[in-house]
Design an enzyme around this catalytic site. Structure first.
Site: not given
Length: 403
Positions: A101, A276-278, A286
């Protein structure tokens, strides 16, 4: 590669000359090579090919690439790109890695700057300066926030161990790469490990416990843990042992057995710390594929045995997506099948590093499923650590409030 030639600086942006170079992470840990990014298209290719990776770093490289692209356009004799042209390029850049995100947030912020202008208007110095200021602030804030994440994570670890009345050495498991190479510097999950080791290794810890060892997961199929996290831990001289992703349960079980050891190490795993990426509104996170199974393993040991393992997600506030309610709504990027059916690396002959080759490891022509990320349900997460001074934990109903 000699230890003297190693570096953890993934992003080099020259603010005076307006140039951008990134460390090519596809050739680490065997070579230190920087790539020049001169346009938005260059950034798209570098992000898509994972020459740069890590949600914060992707956003920073994307923002700096936009600055460089505008700067070069303004300096060019043929430079007459419009706001509309730039907006089209931004949407192209956004498609490079859809799950993280941070890049989307950065592009949205830049879009807000452009909203003050007509799409037909030609790019000018005022637009350039606004986006330049935004990009440099994004970098500076990320670096400052990563150090805050490290300190906040250290505080949470100390408080957790004291509440448990734990004494002695302990270990930490992590996955993928969440350090300096994935951010502006220091890192998120690996930043917590850095900060914790600095204050809690055996020689300096003033507590009844100390961080003895770190176990980075290999992180198939792209091996960011094996290639990048070990590179950073070795650089920082933090003691570690590399493990395969499918060894985690066995590792925890072995280390909790007083009669067994792992290469002489017996310190139990007390924390699994991931990036975390999102992170969405309800706390679902995620992250790199394999993270969900780590949380599930921790839950098993916590519920079925006399073990307490905290599962921590570490990320800056820029990774939190309050517009998405649950993890079910996250678009998961699927990577090329060849990443699962081949291995790429240099030929090694003693200390000599040869040419990079591709080696097949699977039956030709088979069907492959290769999602880059999975989503860990918030119910399996003990804490979300950000730059905010207080760690996010679930309320009595098992819910997170991330607003």
């Amino acid at each position: 590669m000699s230890k003297e030639s190693r570096t953890l600086q993934a992003i080099k942006f020259d603010r005076q000359n307006v140039t951008l170079d990134i460390l090519d992470q596809l050739v680490l840990p065997y070579s230190t090579t920087y790539i020049s990014i001169k346009s938005i298209d260059d950034a798209y290719n570098a992000i898509k090919s994972m020459q740069v990776r890590g949600a914060p770093a992707i956003a920073i490289v994307g923002a700096f690439a936009i600055v460089v692209d505008i700067y070069n356009n303004l300096k060019s004799k043929d430079g007459n790109s419009s706001i509309g042209d730039l907006q089209t390029s931004l949407q192209h850049l956004l498609r490079s890695r859809p799950t993280a995100v941070n890049l989307a947030n950065a592009i949205n912020d830049i879009e807000q700057i452009l909203c003050s202008y007509e799409t037909s208007e030609v790019l000018n110095e005022s637009i350039y300066k606004q986006i330049f200021d935004y990009a440099t602030r994004l970098y500076d804030d990320d670096l400052a926030n990563n150090h805050k994440i490290g300190e906040n994570g250290l505080k949470y670890i100390v408080e957790s161990l004291k509440q448990e009345n734990f004494k002695g050495p302990f270990s930490i498991i992590t996955i993928c790469n969440t350090g300096s190479l994935a951010t502006s510097g220091h890192g998120t999950a690996l930043g917590i490990i850095r900060s914790t080791y600095a204050k809690l290794h055996k020689e300096v810890s003033g507590e009844d416990f100390f961080l003895d060892h770190v176990y980075p997961c290999e992180t198939r199929p792209y091996n960011q843990g094996a290639k990048l996290t070990t590179y950073e831990l070795d650089y920082e001289k933090i003691p570690f042992t590399l493990i395969c992703d499918n060894m985690v349960s066995s590792l925890i079980q072995t280390l909790k057995n007083e009669k067994k050891d792992v290469h002489g190490k017996t310190s139990p795993v007390k924390f699994i710390i991931v990036g975390a990426d999102r992170i969405v509104r309800n706390g679902d996170a995620a992250n790199k594929i394999g993270t969900f199974q780590l949380a599930t393993i921790a839950q098993y040991f916590n519920s079925a045995q006399d073990t307490k393992i905290k599962f921590i997600v570490a990320a800056p506030r820029t990774t939190i997506d309050l517009n998405t309610e649950t993890g079910d709504e996250i678009k998961i990027e699927e990577r090329p099948h060849k990443e699962l059916t081949t291995l790429v690396g240099p030929v090694l002959n003693g200390l000599e590093v040869g040419d990079k080759i591709t080696v097949g490891i699977a039956t030709p022509g088979i069907t492959v499923w290769n999602p880059a990320f999975d989503v860990t349900p918030h119910g399996l997460i003990d804490s979300i650590i950000t730059e905010d001074p207080i760690a996010y934990v679930k309320d009595k109903n098992g819910n997170y409030n991330l607003t």
